[in-house]
Design a protein around this motif. Structure first.
Motif, PDB file in Angstrom:
ATOM      1  N   HIS A 127       0.021  -7.299   8.077  1.00 41.07           N
ATOM      2  CA  HIS A 127      -1.033  -6.274   7.989  1.00 41.07           C
ATOM      3  C   HIS A 127      -1.655  -6.187   9.382  1.00 41.07           C
ATOM      4  N   ILE A 169       1.868  -3.272   6.600  1.00 41.98           N
ATOM      5  CA  ILE A 169       0.725  -2.381   6.374  1.00 41.98           C
ATOM      6  C   ILE A 169       0.077  -2.073   7.716  1.00 41.98           C
ATOM      7  N   ASP A 191      -3.430  -0.790   9.159  1.00 41.20           N
ATOM      8  CA  ASP A 191      -4.837  -0.566   8.836  1.00 41.20           C
ATOM      9  C   ASP A 191      -5.440   0.264   9.968  1.00 41.20           C
ATOM     10  N   ASP A 248       5.285   0.278   4.607  1.00 42.31           N
ATOM     11  CA  ASP A 248       5.068   0.183   3.160  1.00 42.31           C
ATOM     12  C   ASP A 248       3.748   0.786   2.728  1.00 42.31           C
ATOM     13  N   ALA A 249       2.751   0.754   3.623  1.00 43.58           N
ATOM     14  CA  ALA A 249       1.448   1.326   3.263  1.00 43.58           C
ATOM     15  C   ALA A 249       0.615   1.538   4.515  1.00 43.58           C
ATOM     16  N   THR A 253      -0.888   5.698   0.956  1.00 45.35           N
ATOM     17  CA  THR A 253      -2.096   5.682   1.786  1.00 45.35           C
ATOM     18  C   THR A 253      -3.289   5.443   0.875  1.00 45.35           C
ATOM     19  N   TYR A 255      -2.384  -4.803  -2.656  1.00 43.62           N
ATOM     20  CA  TYR A 255      -1.644  -6.053  -2.453  1.00 43.62           C
ATOM     21  C   TYR A 255      -0.918  -6.483  -3.720  1.00 43.62           C
TER      22      TYR A 255
END
Length: 387
Positions: free
Chosen positions: A92, A113, A115, A155-156, A174, A374
């Motif tokens: 992340h 991920i 952020d 993945d995100a 998202t 998660y």
């Protein structure tokens, strides 16, 4: 089985090359929430302060190389070298300069991920001056293309407010994890212990300092303070900006603390009675979701805030402060005089802010979205292993 429903702990790495290891969002909110939920959390940094363990979270430091313009590139290489040989399940990352590292890790099979804390192209357009027109236009466009290319392969993507979702139309997932105030701020009894505004204003601002973030606007505001009134400003500022600020006629009214710890920030809030945010109307600073806004509200501080962008509508909904045109010193003076009078109107602002945070803007609400994401990713990882 642990509290997450997992048969073994999922190993998570939060990664930053720019933020401090005690960053409020990264460490105190996201890492601590994930650790409390049963994940095995490591924070990977590049600050040169060494490895450590804090609150069950391992901190790994790849060092802080001093290579001038190559410094950020070298940090990315060091982070890639560590992460690519690790056994983390989820990586992340928090900095736009790590997009290529995230992309390469995703290709290597990690769950990744991004952020996204800011609207980066807007920040670039406002901050990159050394290359003139090219820096203001071409570099942000190139970054935007790279961001879209990478984001759709991860993945995100996590963003900090609803309006940013439109920046990632091709991402697989998202979600919005707002930078709301920690619930501990609501537990504070600070609202009853703030110095009364009628006995003199004690203003406070804590956060990064720049011209765009209203540093010099705050000096103009300080010029209107009366004898015995104070203005505490905390947060990083460049040496050049500080030199310019010290030439301002109101500098002697400022208590400038530089960067301080979250606990010291909370202490500043407790001994103040007015929060101040005077961002200029550039880039993303018309968006009203600054973490310090929610921190002020949680501690019952009426807030002097901008009237541009989303700020006026936010204050109309929540009635927690006074909006001013950041270029109009007469409006500064009117706002200060209104607060000095105290009385029921100011008490309502204090109560309204705390109630709004309790009902809508506390970290516990944002935390649910983070943990749901998660859980979804962890279920996919464990399902893939069973197959």
């Amino acid at each position: 089985m642990d509290g997450t429903g997992m048969t073994r702990k999922i190993k998570v790495a939060h990664v930053t090359s720019l933020h401090p290891r005690d960053d409020m969002r990264i460490f105190h909110k996201e890492c601590r929430s994930l650790a409390a939920a049963g994940y095995d959390v490591t924070l990977v940094v590049a600050d040169g302060l060494g490895n450590a363990v804090s609150e069950r979270i391992e901190i790994l430091d790849v060092g802080n190389p001093s290579y001038g313009l190559r410094r950020r590139f070298m940090k990315s290489r060091l982070l890639w070298a560590l992460l690519s040989q690790s056994d983390f399940d989820i990586v992340h990352f928090h900095d736009p300069e790590l997009l290529i590292v995230g992309y390469l890790l995703r290709r290597k099979g990690y769950t990744v991920i991004f952020d996204c804390h800011e609207i980066v192209p807007l920040q670039m357009a406002n901050n990159i001056r050394r290359f003139g027109w090219f820096g203001r236009t071409i570099i942000p466009r190139v970054y935007r293309l790279a961001e879209r290319f990478v984001a759709r392969r991860l993945d995100a993507v996590i963003v900090v407010q609803e309006s940013m979702i439109r920046l990632f139309p091709f991402a697989k997932t998202t979600v919005v994890v707002e930078n709301f105030a920690l619930d501990a701020a609501l537990a504070s009894e600070a609202i009853a212990s703030h110095p009364p505004v009628e006995q003199g204003l004690k203003l406070v601002y804590a956060g990064a300092n720049s011209a765009h973030r209203g540093f010099f606007n705050m000096l103009d505001l300080a010029s209107l303070l009366r004898d015995g009134e104070t203005f505490t400003i905390a947060g990083n500022a460049t040496p050049q900006m500080l030199e310019q600020a010290k030439a301002h006629s109101a500098w002697h009214k400022i208590e400038f603390l530089g960067r301080i710890t979250p606990a010291e920030v909370a202490s500043c809030y407790d001994r103040s009675n007015v929060g101040v945010i005077l961002y200029n109307n550039v880039g993303q600073y018309g968006l009203s979701y600054a973490v310090k806004l929610f921190e002020f509200m949680a501690r019952g501080l009426p807030v002097i805030m901008p009237s541009h962008g989303e700020w006026a509508a936010f204050n109309a909904r929540n009635q927690c402060g006074i909006c001013v045109d950041v270029g109009d010193i007469k409006q500064y003076e009117a706002a200060l005089n209104t607060i000095r009078q105290g009385g029921p109107a100011i008490e309502r602002m204090r109560r309204n802010g705390r109630e709004a945070v309790r009902e809508r803007y506390s970290w516990s609400a944002a935390e649910k979205v983070l943990l749901e994401l998660y859980e979804k990713l962890a279920a996919g990882l464990l399902g893939a292993r069973r197959r």
